[in-house]
Motif scaffolding. Structure first.
Motif, mmCIF file in Angstrom:
data_model
loop_
_atom_site.group_PDB
_atom_site.id
_atom_site.type_symbol
_atom_site.label_atom_id
_atom_site.label_comp_id
_atom_site.label_asym_id
_atom_site.label_seq_id
_atom_site.Cartn_x
_atom_site.Cartn_y
_atom_site.Cartn_z
ATOM 1 N N GLY A 1 17.224 31.857 -29.783
ATOM 2 C CA GLY A 1 17.034 31.744 -28.342
ATOM 3 C C GLY A 1 18.373 31.908 -27.645
ATOM 4 O O GLY A 1 19.420 31.746 -28.255
ATOM 5 N N THR B 1 13.913 37.183 -26.184
ATOM 6 C CA THR B 1 14.296 36.139 -25.231
ATOM 7 C C THR B 1 15.732 36.283 -24.755
ATOM 8 O O THR B 1 16.191 35.484 -23.954
ATOM 9 C CB THR B 1 14.139 34.757 -25.892
ATOM 10 O OG1 THR B 1 14.839 34.762 -27.135
ATOM 11 C CG2 THR B 1 12.688 34.431 -26.135
ATOM 12 N N ARG C 1 13.449 34.398 -19.753
ATOM 13 C CA ARG C 1 12.002 34.249 -19.800
ATOM 14 C C ARG C 1 11.291 35.270 -18.925
ATOM 15 O O ARG C 1 11.697 35.529 -17.803
ATOM 16 C CB ARG C 1 11.686 32.835 -19.320
ATOM 17 C CG ARG C 1 10.249 32.458 -19.354
ATOM 18 C CD ARG C 1 10.117 31.012 -18.873
ATOM 19 N NE ARG C 1 8.752 30.553 -18.999
ATOM 20 C CZ ARG C 1 8.441 29.321 -19.420
ATOM 21 N NH1 ARG C 1 9.390 28.474 -19.751
ATOM 22 N NH2 ARG C 1 7.187 28.966 -19.500
ATOM 23 N N PHE D 1 9.316 30.272 -25.094
ATOM 24 C CA PHE D 1 10.059 29.188 -24.459
ATOM 25 C C PHE D 1 9.217 27.916 -24.394
ATOM 26 O O PHE D 1 9.661 26.909 -23.864
ATOM 27 C CB PHE D 1 10.504 29.604 -23.047
ATOM 28 C CG PHE D 1 11.586 30.636 -23.042
ATOM 29 C CD1 PHE D 1 12.918 30.272 -23.128
ATOM 30 C CD2 PHE D 1 11.268 31.989 -22.991
ATOM 31 C CE1 PHE D 1 13.924 31.231 -23.135
ATOM 32 C CE2 PHE D 1 12.263 32.955 -22.993
ATOM 33 C CZ PHE D 1 13.596 32.580 -23.067
ATOM 34 N N GLY E 1 13.600 28.970 -26.673
ATOM 35 C CA GLY E 1 13.217 30.366 -26.817
ATOM 36 C C GLY E 1 13.536 30.998 -28.154
ATOM 37 O O GLY E 1 13.968 32.146 -28.226
#
Length: 236
Positions: A46, A59, A63, A71, A99
Motif C-alpha cells: 500500500g 493503490t 484510492r 483500502f 491499501g
DNA sequence: TCATAGATTGACT
DNA sequence: GTCAATCTATGAG
C-alpha cells in the motif's frame, strides 16, 4: 498453534503472501463449488505501507472507485477487471486504509474440477489441461467464477489444518449450497518457496527491487514468468 | 476529449 | 515470436 487468518492478514503483503502458499481457497456458488490450493501469489504494498513505495500496485496513486476495497478492512477480496476482459483476485491485507493485498496468480483445483473446466470452456475452443485450469490470474478468477460482483466480499476464516483439502471438503459439506468464500490455511508453511520479481509488472515495480512473487517449487500449475509487454504504438 | 498503458490470455505466424 | 480482445485510470492537449 498458528495465528488466525485475519490476524495474519494484518501483516505487510510480502510477509503474508508466502504464508498463503498451500492454503485452500473455496468459492461456493449456486453453479458449483470450486476449491483451489494456492501455488503462486504476488504481494502488492500500500502507499503508506513502508519506506518502499510500490509503483507496481493499483493503490500506488491512491484510492479510486475501482480499488476502494483494497483500502477496506483485511480479510476481504479485491476483484478487479483488466484488459477489458479478465478479472483478477486479491486478498486485502493490512489494517483498513493502508491499501495492500496479495494477488492470487495460480493454484491447483482440488475441488470441483468439472465445474472449473466448464467455466473455462466458455472462452476456449478446447478443454484446458488440468494443470492450467487455474494457471494465471485471469484463469483463477474464471475457474472460481469471481467477478466485480464479488469485489469486497468477506473471506471466511476456515481455520488451519494439516490437510487443508480435507478441511475444505468438510466445510463444503457443512455449509451446503449457500454462496460463500473462505480460506483454509496450511498448518505447515511451505519450507521451500521460489521467490522472483513480479510477472507482467512494468517499470521499477517489476524489477528485482520488488521480489514479491512467491511460488511452490515443482508445481505444474504455476504460470510461466512473463515480462511486462512493451506495447507498440497503434499503426492506425 | 483523446491517447496510452495496463497485476492478461489465447490464437496464430 | 506477434496480435487482438476492449475496460479502467491517468496524463496531455
Amino acid at each position: 498453534m498458528t495465528a488466525g487468518l485475519h490476524e495474519l492478514l494484518l501483516a505487510p503483503a510480502p510477509d503474508v503472501a508466502p504464508r498463503l502458499l498451500g492454503a485452500v481457497l473455496v468459492c461456493a456458488r449456486p453453479g458449483g463449488t470450486v476449491g483451489l490450493r494456492l501455488t503462486e501469489v504476488e504481494a502488492y504494498g500500500g502507499p503508506q505501507d513502508s519506506d518502499l513505495p510500490d509503483p507496481g500496485a493499483h493503490t500506488y496513486r491512491g484510492r479510486t472507485a475501482r480499488n476502494a476495497s483494497m483500502f477496506g478492512p483485511p480479510g476481504h477480496v479485491y476483484v478487479y477487471f483488466t484488459y477489458g476482459l479478465h478479472h483478477a483476485v486479491n486478498f486485502v491485507c493490512r489494517p483498513e486504509g493502508v491499501g495492500g493485498g496479495v494477488l492470487i496468480r495460480s493454484g491447483e483445483v482440488v475441488l470441483g474440477s468439472e465445474v472449473a473446466t466448464q467455466r473455462r470452456l466458455a472462452n476456449r475452443s478446447s478443454a484446458p489441461a488440468f494443470a492450467s485450469l487455474a494457471r494465471g490470474p485471469g484463469n483463477v478468477a474464471q475457474a472460481l467464477a469471481l467477478t466485480r460482483d464479488d469485489d469486497g466480499a468477506a473471506l471466511a476464516d476456515l481455520g488451519t489444518a494439516p490437510d487443508p483439502v480435507a478441511r475444505a471438503r468438510e466445510e463444503v459439506e457443512r455449509r451446503g449450497e449457500d454462496t460463500w468464500t473462505g480460506l483454509v490455511l496450511a498448518q505447515r508453511p511451505a519450507s521451500d518457496v521460489v521467490v522472483t520479481a513480479r510477472t507482467g509488472v512494468s517499470g521499477e515495480g517489476g524489477t528485482d527491487a520488488y521480489p514479491w512473487r512467491y511460488a511452490l517449487p515443482g508445481e505444474p500449475t504455476v504460470s510461466p514468468y512473463r515480462k511486462a509487454t512493451v506495447k507498440r504504438r497503434r499503426t492506425r
